[in-house]
Scaffold this motif. Structure first.
Motif, short mmCIF file in Angstrom:
data_model
loop_
_atom_site.label_atom_id
_atom_site.label_comp_id
_atom_site.label_asym_id
_atom_site.label_seq_id
_atom_site.Cartn_x
_atom_site.Cartn_y
_atom_site.Cartn_z
N ARG A 1 -6.13 10.11 -9.17
CA ARG A 1 -5.16 9.53 -8.21
C ARG A 1 -5.68 9.59 -6.78
NH1 ARG A 1 -0.63 11.51 -11.30
NH2 ARG A 1 -0.52 13.38 -10.04
N GLU A 2 -6.36 10.69 -6.45
CA GLU A 2 -6.91 10.80 -5.10
C GLU A 2 -7.96 9.72 -4.85
OE1 GLU A 2 -8.38 14.73 -4.78
OE2 GLU A 2 -6.40 15.68 -4.76
N VAL A 3 -8.81 9.49 -5.86
CA VAL A 3 -9.80 8.42 -5.72
C VAL A 3 -9.13 7.06 -5.61
CG1 VAL A 3 -11.73 7.26 -6.86
CG2 VAL A 3 -11.57 9.76 -6.93
N LEU A 4 -8.13 6.86 -6.43
CA LEU A 4 -7.41 5.57 -6.44
C LEU A 4 -6.71 5.34 -5.10
CD1 LEU A 4 -6.82 3.17 -8.23
CD2 LEU A 4 -4.84 4.40 -9.15
N GLU A 5 -6.16 6.39 -4.51
CA GLU A 5 -5.50 6.26 -3.20
C GLU A 5 -6.49 5.83 -2.14
OE1 GLU A 5 -3.14 9.10 0.04
OE2 GLU A 5 -3.13 9.63 -2.09
N GLY A 6 -7.70 6.40 -2.16
CA GLY A 6 -8.73 5.98 -1.20
C GLY A 6 -9.13 4.53 -1.37
N VAL B 1 0.84 -1.20 0.00
CA VAL B 1 0.00 0.00 0.00
C VAL B 1 0.87 1.25 0.00
CG1 VAL B 1 -1.68 1.31 1.35
CG2 VAL B 1 -1.95 -1.16 1.08
N ASN B 2 1.89 1.26 0.83
CA ASN B 2 2.77 2.43 0.89
C ASN B 2 3.49 2.65 -0.44
OD1 ASN B 2 2.06 2.89 3.54
ND2 ASN B 2 3.79 1.73 4.38
N ARG B 3 3.85 1.54 -1.07
CA ARG B 3 4.54 1.69 -2.37
C ARG B 3 3.61 2.31 -3.41
NH1 ARG B 3 4.29 -1.75 -6.36
NH2 ARG B 3 3.55 -3.44 -4.98
N LEU B 4 2.36 1.85 -3.45
CA LEU B 4 1.41 2.39 -4.42
C LEU B 4 1.09 3.86 -4.11
CD1 LEU B 4 -1.08 -0.62 -4.76
CD2 LEU B 4 0.63 0.14 -6.42
N ILE B 5 0.77 4.12 -2.85
CA ILE B 5 0.43 5.50 -2.48
C ILE B 5 1.64 6.41 -2.61
CG2 ILE B 5 -0.31 6.96 -0.55
CD1 ILE B 5 -2.07 4.68 0.39
N GLY B 6 2.81 5.88 -2.24
CA GLY B 6 4.02 6.69 -2.35
C GLY B 6 4.33 7.06 -3.80
N SER B 7 4.13 6.12 -4.72
CA SER B 7 4.39 6.42 -6.13
C SER B 7 3.42 7.47 -6.65
CB SER B 7 4.31 5.14 -6.96
OG SER B 7 2.99 4.60 -6.90
N MET B 8 2.15 7.41 -6.20
CA MET B 8 1.17 8.41 -6.64
C MET B 8 1.47 9.79 -6.05
SD MET B 8 -2.49 6.35 -6.79
CE MET B 8 -2.41 5.68 -5.13
N ARG B 9 1.85 9.83 -4.77
CA ARG B 9 2.18 11.13 -4.17
C ARG B 9 3.46 11.71 -4.78
NH1 ARG B 9 0.87 10.27 2.30
NH2 ARG B 9 -1.41 10.04 2.06
N GLU B 10 4.40 10.84 -5.06
CA GLU B 10 5.61 11.31 -5.71
C GLU B 10 5.30 11.90 -7.08
OE1 GLU B 10 9.98 9.54 -7.08
OE2 GLU B 10 8.53 8.29 -6.00
#
Length: 870
Positions: A563-568, A375-384
Motif C-alpha cells: 500500500r505504501e508503494v501504491l500510494e507513492g 487521489v485523496n479518495r484512493l489514498i484515504g481508503s488505503m490509510r483508512e
C-alpha cells in the motif's frame, strides 16, 4: 462638392496596467522563465497603450496601425486575464461633448475591458475617417484609399452598434450609443459610395453607371440624414452637409440620366431631369451654401439645361414631362462596411501567446480539483485500511502477544514503538503543535474579518451616496458587485469552522492517549517496570498456532508495504489537461470540462483503483484469518488476572503508538493547512483591497462629475411671466407703459405689421408715435443671419440681447442697473432722446402713477451708462 465628414477621437485618461496585471501573473504563475516572460509582456502592453492613446495621433496609416495592434491585443488578452476581479478602471470622454465653463466633458469610467475595446474601436473608425478625408481625390490612388478607410470606419461603428450594450452592461455615453454609432456608420458608408461616384466620373465610365452610383449615394445620404435629425450630440454642421450631399448626389444622378436620355433622343425627359437637378442644386445653394460649394455642379447643370432647351425649342419640340412621370433611376452599391475580424492588424503578434485563456485556466483548475479528489479518495481508503488493521492488531495485542511468551521482558514490538515515538519528539512535539493551532486559526480569522470589514465599509458609503443622489448615482451597487467576493469569503469561513471541529477531535484523542504516550517516551527499564509481569503455566514456544499467526502477520505486513508503494505511485501520476482543453476550445468554442476530465481520470487512475481494491480485499481476508488463529492462540494460553492485566497494558501501549503517529500527522497537516490558508486569505484580502480602492477611485470620479453637472444646472427654477408681459388689458391712459423690446425672428417682416393680441393702446402723441415708428422700422433680412424685427405694438418677452445697430437708435448700450423701463413708452410719454456722455441718464418714472404690483426704482438725478462710451 468634396466636403467630407470626419469623426473626432475619444480621449482617455492614463491607466496603469502594470501593477494589477503583474500582481495576477506573480500570484498565478510560479517564479521562473514563464513568469518573467509574462511580466515583460505586461510592460510592453502598457507601452502599447500609451503609444495608441497617450499622445496625439497623426492622420496617417502608421498611427492607425498602432490603434489596430492595441485593439487586437485587447481581444487576445481579454480571455486570459480576469479583468473583472483585477478592477482596472478605464476612463473615456465623450468625443462630441465640448464641456462647459464650470464642468468638464462628459466621461464614463468602467472597470471593463469590453468598454476599453469599444472606445478603442471607436477611435479606429474615427481615425480611419480622418485619414480618408485627408486623401487627394484627384488621383486614383487617393480615391481607392479613401473608399477603403471609409468602409473600415463604417464597419468599426457598425460593430460597436451591435456589441456596445452587451460589452458595457449599462447605458453608454452618447457618442458610443447604438443610435449614434449607427448613424456614423451610415455616414461613412455614404461617403464611401460618393468616392466611388467620383472614381467612376474620373474613369469616364458610362452615364448610366454613374447615374446609378450617384442615386445610391443619394439614397445613403438620405438615410443618414433621417437618422441624424434627432442626434443633438453630433456637430451642428453634420446635418446641413448631409442634406446638401443628398441633393447634390441626386442632382448628379439626374444630370447623368439626362445625358442618357439625350442619347436615346428623349429630349423632353432630358430637360425635365435637368430642371429637377437645377431645383435640387438651388435648394442646396440657398440653404447650405456655407457648408458645401455647389457652384461647379450648378454651372454644369445650367449649361446643359440651356443647351437642351435651346435645341428642343428650335429643333425637336419634344414635350417636357412632369418629374413624377419620369422613370426611376436604378441604384448600384459598390460599398460594404468592413467586418471587424481580429486580427485587424497585419503585423499583430500576441504578447501573451503562451498564456492560456481564463476558460482553460478555470477548466484546468476544476480538473485538478477532480484529480485531487480522486487521489485523496484512493489514498484515504488505503490509510483508512491501515488504521483499521492497526486497530484490530492492537485489540488482539499482536504481535506483542507472540513476543511476550515469557511474561517478563518488554516485547520487541513495544520497544520499537517506544523508540519511534521518542525519535519523533515525544509528547512535547505534539503538545507544541496543538498549542500553535489556535494562534494560526485566530490569525486567519482576523485576515478574513478585515477583508469583510473593507467590503462592508465601502458598501455602506455607496448606499449612503445612492440614497443621497438617487438615480444620479448610476454605478453598479456595491452589494451586487461584492456578491462573488462575499460568497468566496463565506466559503473560507465555513472551511475555518470545519477546521475548528477537526482540531477539537485531535485534542480529544490526544487527551485520551497522552498518559500511555508519555509511558512510551520513558527509558526501557521504567517502561518494563510499568508493565505488569505474568508467569505462564506452560510455554507456547514452537507451537503450530504461534507459527501460523506469525506467518499471517508477515503477510499482513507485506500488504501494508504494498500500500505504501501504491500510494507513492498514485501521487506521482502526471496529469495535465491544458492541451486537451485548448484543442476543445479551438474546435468547439467551449470546453466540456466534466466529460473530458472524467475520461482522462479513468485512463490515468483506472489501474491504480483496481490495485487498491485488490489490496483492501487481501487485507480483509488476512484479518479474518488472523482473528481465527488468535482465538486458538488465546485458548492455549493460561488465563489469569496477571496475564490479563499485562495484555491490557500492552494493548494500550500499542494503541498509544498508533494514536501518536496519527495525532502527529494530523497536527502537522493542520499547521500546514492554516499556513497555506493564510497565503490564500492574504490574496483574498488583496483582492478585496484592490476592488475597494478601484471603487473609491470610481466613486471620486463620479462625485466630481455630479458636482460638475450640478454646476451646469440653472441656478434657479423657471419663473412665471409677469402680468405686464402677458396678454392683459393695457393700463389706463396716463400710466406708464412698457418700452418696446427687440425680438429676433426667422420670418420675413410684414410691410404692414399684424395687430397684437391685446386690446389696442390709447392714443399716442405725435412725437412718441414718430419715435416709435423710427424704432420699429423693419430691416431686410439676409440669408445667413436674419435681423431683429421689433413689433410695432406692445413688447413681447425678450429673446436675447438688443440688436446693436438699427436705424434711429445709434450706439445702443445696455440699460444701467437702475434704469426704469416704465419711464417712457410708445403711447403716452414722449420719447427721450439718446444722452451723450456727460449728460444726465434716463429719469425714473413717477412712483405715484404705478399701476403694477412690482416696486419701481427711485428716480435718479445722474446715471452713467452701464458700459463705457466709445
Amino acid at each position: 462638392m468634396a466636403t467630407f465628414i470626419s469623426v473626432p477621437l475619444k480621449k482617455s485618461s492614463e491607466v496603469d496596467l502594470v501593477k494589477p496585471l503583474s500582481k495576477f501573473v506573480t500570484s498565478t504563475y510560479p517564479p521562473g522563465e514563464e513568469q518573467t516572460e509574462y511580466l515583460r509582456a505586461v510592460e510592453e502592453l502598457n507601452k502599447l497603450r500609451k503609444s495608441a492613446l497617450g499622445r496625439p495621433l497623426d492622420k496617417h496609416e502608421s498611427s492607425l496601425e498602432i490603434l489596430l495592434r492595441y485593439y487586437d491585443q485587447l481581444c487576445a488578452i481579454e480571455p486570459k486575464f480576469p479583468f473583472a476581479e483585477l478592477c482596472v478602471t478605464f476612463t473615456w470622454k465623450d468625443a462630441f461633448d465640448k464641456g462647459s465653463l464650470f464642468g468638464g466633458s462628459v466621461k464614463l469610467a468602467l472597470a471593463s475591458v469590453g468598454y476599453e475595446k469599444t472606445c478603442v474601436l471607436f477611435n479606429v473608425g474615427a481615425l480611419a475617417s480622418q485619414i480618408a478625408s485627408e486623401q487627394n481625390l484627384d488621383n486614383d490612388e487617393g480615391l481607392k484609399t479613401a473608399a477603403k478607410f471609409y468602409q473600415l470606419a463604417s464597419g468599426a461603428f457598425a460593430h460597436i452598434k451591435d456589441t456596445v450594450l452587451s460589452a458595457l452592461n449599462r447605458e453608454p455615453t452618447m457618442d458610443i450609443s447604438p443610435e449614434t454609432v449607427g448613424t456614423l456608420s451610415q455616414i461613412m458608408l455614404s461617403q464611401a459610395q460618393e468616392v466611388f461616384v467620383l472614381k467612376a466620373t474620373s474613369d469616364k465610365m458610362k452615364d448610366a453607371i454613374v447615374a446609378k452610383l450617384a442615386n445610391q449615394a443619394a439614397d445613403y445620404y438620405g438615410d443618414a440624414f433621417k437618422q441624424c435629425q434627432y442626434k443633438e450630440n453630433l456637430p451642428k454642421e453634420v446635418l446641413p452637409v448631409l442634406a446638401t450631399k443628398h441633393c447634390m448626389m441626386q442632382a448628379t444622378a439626374e444630370l447623368r440620366q439626362s445625358a442618357l436620355a439625350n442619347q436615346k433622343k428623349k429630349f423632353g425627359e432630358e430637360i425635365a431631369r435637368l430642371q429637377h437637378a437645377t431645383e435640387l442644386v438651388k435648394i442646396a445653394a440657398s440653404r447650405y451654401d456655407e457648408y458645401v460649394n455647389v457652384k461647379d455642379l450648378s454651372d454644369k447643370i445650367n449649361r446643359a439645361l440651356t443647351a437642351a432647351k435651346k435645341d428642343n425649342d428650335f429643333i425637336y419640340h419634344d414635350r417636357v414631362p412632369e418629374v413624377k412621370d419620369l422613370e426611376h433611376i436604378g441604384k448600384a452599391s459598390l460599398v460594404k462596411a468592413t467586418a471587424v475580424q481580429t486580427p485587424l492588424s497585419q503585423k499583430f503578434s500576441d504578447l501573451f501567446e503562451k498564456m492560456v485563456p481564463m476558460a482553460v485556466q478555470q477548466s484546468v483548475s476544476a480538473a485538478n480539483s477532480r484529480r485531487a479528489d480522486t487521489v485523496n479518495r484512493l489514498i484515504g481508503s488505503m490509510r483508512e485500511a491501515t488504521n483499521l488493521c492497526n486497530g484490530v492488531l492492537a485489540s488482539l495485542n499482536l504481535p506483542a502477544a507472540l513476543e511476550d511468551l515469557s511474561g517478563e521482558a518488554v516485547p520487541q514490538s513495544i520497544l520499537e514503538k517506544s523508540r519511534a515515538v521518542v525519535q519523533q519528539g515525544g509528547l512535547q512535539s505534539i503538545e507544541q503543535l496543538i498549542k500553535d493551532l489556535p494562534e494560526l486559526l485566530q490569525r486567519n480569522r482576523e485576515i478574513l474579518d478585515e477583508s469583510f470589514k473593507m467590503l462592508d465599509d465601502e458598501e455602506a458609503t455607496d448606499n449612503e451616496l445612492r440614497a443621497k443622489f438617487n438615480q444620479r448615482w448610476n454605478r453598479t451597487p456595491s452589494g451586487d458587485l461584492y456578491k462573488p467576493l462575499r460568497a468566496e469569503g463565506n466559503n473560507f469561513r465555513n472551511v475555518l469552522d470545519k477546521a475548528v471541529q477537526a482540531d477539537q477531535v485531535v485534542k480529544e484523542r490526544y487527551t485520551a492517549h497522552c498518559e500511555m504516550i508519555a509511558l512510551l517516551c520513558k527509558p526501557e527499564n521504567e517502561l518494563s517496570a510499568a508493565i505488569p509481569s505474568a508467569n505462564p503455566a506452560k510455554t507456547l514456544q514452537g507451537s503450530e498456532v504461534v507459527n501460523v499467526l506469525r506467518a499471517q502477520l508477515a503477510q499482513l505486513d507485506e500488504v501494508k508495504r504494498e500500500r505504501e508503494v501504491l500510494e507513492g505511485e498514485v501521487k506521482s501520476v502526471t496529469f495535465d489537461m491544458t492541451t486537451k482543453f485548448l484543442t476543445a476550445l479551438a474546435q468547439d468554442g467551449a470546453i466540456n470540462e466534466e466529460a473530458l476530465t472524467a475520461s482522462e481520470l479513468e485512463t490515468r487512475y483506472g489501474s491504480h483503483t483496481q490495485r487498491v481494491q485488490q489490496n483492501l480485499r487481501r487485507q480483509e481476508e488476512l484479518l479474518s484469518q488472523i482473528q481465527v488463529s488468535h482465538q486458538e492462540f488465546s485458548a492455549l494460553k493460561q488465563s489469569n488476572s496477571e496475564a490479563n492485566n499485562r495484555e491490557e497494558v500492552l494493548k494500550k501501549l500499542a494503541s498509544a503508538h498508533d494514536s501518536y503517529i496519527e495525532i502527529s500527522s494530523n497536527t502537522k497537516e493542520g499547521t500546514k493547512f492554516y499556513n497555506d490558508l493564510t497565503e490564500i486569505l492574504l490574496k483574498f484580502q488583496n483582492k478585496c483591497s484592490d476592488i475597494v480602492f478601484a471603487r473609491k477611485t470610481e466613486r471620486d470620479e463620479l462625485l466630481k462629475e455630479l458636482q460638475q453637472s450640478i454646476a451646469r444646472e440653472p441656478s434657479a427654477p423657471s419663473f412665471n411671466v409677469p402680468s405686464y408681459q402677458s396678454n392683459t388689458p393695457a393700463p389706463a391712459s396716463g400710466g406708464p407703459t412698457p418700452a418696446p423690446r427687440t425680438v429676433f425672428t426667422q420670418q420675413q417682416p410684414q410691410a404692414k405689421p399684424q395687430p397684437p393680441a391685446r386690446p389696442p393702446p390709447p392714443n399716442v402723441p405725435p412725437q412718441a408715435a414718430s419715435a416709435s415708428a423710427q424704432i420699429s422700422t423693419p430691416v431686410a433680412p439676409s440669408s445667413t443671419n436674419p435681423p431683429p424685427v421689433a413689433p410695432p405694438t406692445g413688447p413681447s418677452q425678450a429673446q436675447g440681447p438688443p440688436y446693436p445697430t438699427y436705424q434711429g437708435y445709434p450706439g445702443y448700450y445696455q440699460m444701467p442697473v437702475n434704469y426704469n423701463p416704465y419711464a417712457y413708452g410708445q403711447f403716452n410719454m414722449p420719447y427721450m432722446p439718446y444722452q451723450a456722455q456727460g449728460q444726465a441718464g434716463y429719469p425714473g418714472g413717477p412712483p405715484a402713477q404705478q399701476p403694477y404690483p412690482y416696486p419701481q426704482q427711485p428716480p435718479q438725478q445722474q446715471q452713467q451708462p452701464y458700459y463705457p462710451q466709445q
